[in-house]
Design a protein around this motif. Structure first.
Motif, PDB file in Angstrom:
ATOM      1  N   ASN A  28      -7.355  -6.117  -0.713  1.00 56.60           N
ATOM      2  CA  ASN A  28      -8.003  -5.338   0.337  1.00 56.60           C
ATOM      3  C   ASN A  28      -6.974  -4.768   1.303  1.00 56.60           C
ATOM      4  O   ASN A  28      -5.984  -5.416   1.618  1.00 56.60           O
ATOM      5  N   PRO A  29      -7.214  -3.568   1.795  1.00 52.63           N
ATOM      6  CA  PRO A  29      -6.264  -2.968   2.732  1.00 52.63           C
ATOM      7  C   PRO A  29      -6.248  -3.725   4.059  1.00 52.63           C
ATOM      8  O   PRO A  29      -7.280  -4.241   4.499  1.00 52.63           O
ATOM      9  N   ILE A  30      -5.080  -3.783   4.694  1.00 50.97           N
ATOM     10  CA  ILE A  30      -4.995  -4.388   6.021  1.00 50.97           C
ATOM     11  C   ILE A  30      -5.315  -3.344   7.090  1.00 50.97           C
ATOM     12  O   ILE A  30      -5.642  -3.681   8.213  1.00 50.97           O
ATOM     13  N   LYS A  31      -5.221  -2.068   6.710  1.00 46.13           N
ATOM     14  CA  LYS A  31      -5.654  -0.969   7.574  1.00 46.13           C
ATOM     15  C   LYS A  31      -6.459  -0.018   6.694  1.00 46.13           C
ATOM     16  O   LYS A  31      -5.955   0.500   5.710  1.00 46.13           O
ATOM     17  N   ARG A  32      -7.722   0.163   7.054  1.00 40.66           N
ATOM     18  CA  ARG A  32      -8.590   1.046   6.272  1.00 40.66           C
ATOM     19  C   ARG A  32      -9.143   2.126   7.198  1.00 40.66           C
ATOM     20  O   ARG A  32      -9.732   1.821   8.220  1.00 40.66           O
ATOM     21  N   GLU A  51     -14.267   8.645  -6.598  1.00 39.84           N
ATOM     22  CA  GLU A  51     -13.545   7.499  -7.125  1.00 39.84           C
ATOM     23  C   GLU A  51     -12.078   7.907  -7.279  1.00 39.84           C
ATOM     24  O   GLU A  51     -11.774   8.929  -7.879  1.00 39.84           O
ATOM     25  N   VAL A  52     -11.186   7.113  -6.675  1.00 37.89           N
ATOM     26  CA  VAL A  52      -9.761   7.441  -6.705  1.00 37.89           C
ATOM     27  C   VAL A  52      -8.929   6.249  -7.160  1.00 37.89           C
ATOM     28  O   VAL A  52      -9.331   5.102  -7.006  1.00 37.89           O
ATOM     29  N   GLU A  53      -7.772   6.565  -7.732  1.00 34.82           N
ATOM     30  CA  GLU A  53      -6.727   5.583  -8.021  1.00 34.82           C
ATOM     31  C   GLU A  53      -5.583   5.896  -7.079  1.00 34.82           C
ATOM     32  O   GLU A  53      -5.366   7.052  -6.722  1.00 34.82           O
ATOM     33  N   TYR A  54      -4.852   4.857  -6.682  1.00 32.54           N
ATOM     34  CA  TYR A  54      -3.737   5.085  -5.773  1.00 32.54           C
ATOM     35  C   TYR A  54      -2.604   4.115  -6.078  1.00 32.54           C
ATOM     36  O   TYR A  54      -2.807   3.066  -6.681  1.00 32.54           O
ATOM     37  N   SER A  55      -1.410   4.505  -5.655  1.00 35.45           N
ATOM     38  CA  SER A  55      -0.225   3.654  -5.780  1.00 35.45           C
ATOM     39  C   SER A  55       0.174   3.201  -4.388  1.00 35.45           C
ATOM     40  O   SER A  55      -0.003   3.933  -3.414  1.00 35.45           O
ATOM     41  N   ILE A  56       0.731   1.997  -4.326  1.00 33.29           N
ATOM     42  CA  ILE A  56       1.182   1.442  -3.051  1.00 33.29           C
ATOM     43  C   ILE A  56       2.674   1.184  -3.151  1.00 33.29           C
ATOM     44  O   ILE A  56       3.139   0.546  -4.094  1.00 33.29           O
ATOM     45  N   GLY A  57       3.410   1.695  -2.188  1.00 28.14           N
ATOM     46  CA  GLY A  57       4.856   1.526  -2.173  1.00 28.14           C
ATOM     47  C   GLY A  57       5.267   0.155  -1.671  1.00 28.14           C
ATOM     48  O   GLY A  57       4.435  -0.635  -1.217  1.00 28.14           O
ATOM     49  N   PRO A  58       6.550  -0.131  -1.729  1.00 31.35           N
ATOM     50  CA  PRO A  58       7.052  -1.433  -1.291  1.00 31.35           C
ATOM     51  C   PRO A  58       6.783  -1.716   0.182  1.00 31.35           C
ATOM     52  O   PRO A  58       6.752  -2.860   0.600  1.00 31.35           O
ATOM     53  N   ASP A  59       6.561  -0.658   0.984  1.00 36.19           N
ATOM     54  CA  ASP A  59       6.272  -0.848   2.411  1.00 36.19           C
ATOM     55  C   ASP A  59       4.785  -1.052   2.691  1.00 36.19           C
ATOM     56  O   ASP A  59       4.377  -1.224   3.833  1.00 36.19           O
ATOM     57  N   GLY A  60       3.943  -1.010   1.629  1.00 37.04           N
ATOM     58  CA  GLY A  60       2.508  -1.225   1.795  1.00 37.04           C
ATOM     59  C   GLY A  60       1.713   0.047   2.045  1.00 37.04           C
ATOM     60  O   GLY A  60       0.494   0.011   2.173  1.00 37.04           O
ATOM     61  N   LYS A  61       2.386   1.186   2.090  1.00 35.45           N
ATOM     62  CA  LYS A  61       1.690   2.458   2.329  1.00 35.45           C
ATOM     63  C   LYS A  61       1.305   3.119   1.010  1.00 35.45           C
ATOM     64  O   LYS A  61       2.007   2.998   0.016  1.00 35.45           O
ATOM     65  N   VAL A  62       0.190   3.820   1.037  1.00 36.48           N
ATOM     66  CA  VAL A  62      -0.288   4.527  -0.149  1.00 36.48           C
ATOM     67  C   VAL A  62       0.624   5.720  -0.402  1.00 36.48           C
ATOM     68  O   VAL A  62       0.901   6.502   0.507  1.00 36.48           O
TER      69      VAL A  62
END
Length: 104
Positions: A28-32, A51-62
């Motif tokens: 779950n996102p910590i900021k939504r 409906e979307v797919e997303y990638s999350i970087g090492p810093d936690g940002k989409v």
């Protein structure tokens, strides 16, 4: 070694290989950030989803957002993508998928 042992070992190795090839899904996102309901859709009483797919970087940002499905068509796509791009997760590379609902 016995034949059943070899089958069990092969099955375990196959399962391990499959686990490595499957994408890790984000928690779950910590900021939504909720999407802004498009004014025209609200006036006309239109509801739907994206409906979307997303990638999350090492810093936690989409980092990337891709639309998988949307109904109706493009009505809510821009609002959903803009919102998901603002989400933040715990640090670490991963992927996620979500269905953003638009209801009045």
């Amino acid at each position: 070694m016995s034949r059943p042992f070899h089958r069990m070992l092969n099955a375990a190795m196959f399962a391990g290989a499959m686990a490595l090839s499957l994408p890790v899904l984000a928690a779950n996102p910590i900021k939504r950030v909720d999407p802004v309901y498009p004014a025209e859709a609200a006036r006309s009483g239109t509801t739907g989803y994206v409906e979307v797919e997303y990638s999350i970087g090492p810093d936690g940002k989409v980092t990337d957002v891709s639309v998988i499905d949307a109904k109706p068509g493009r009505v809510f796509v821009a609002a959903a993508v803009k919102a998901v791009k603002q989400w933040e997760f715990a640090p670490g590379d991963s992927r996620g998928k979500v269905k953003v609902e638009f209801k009045l």
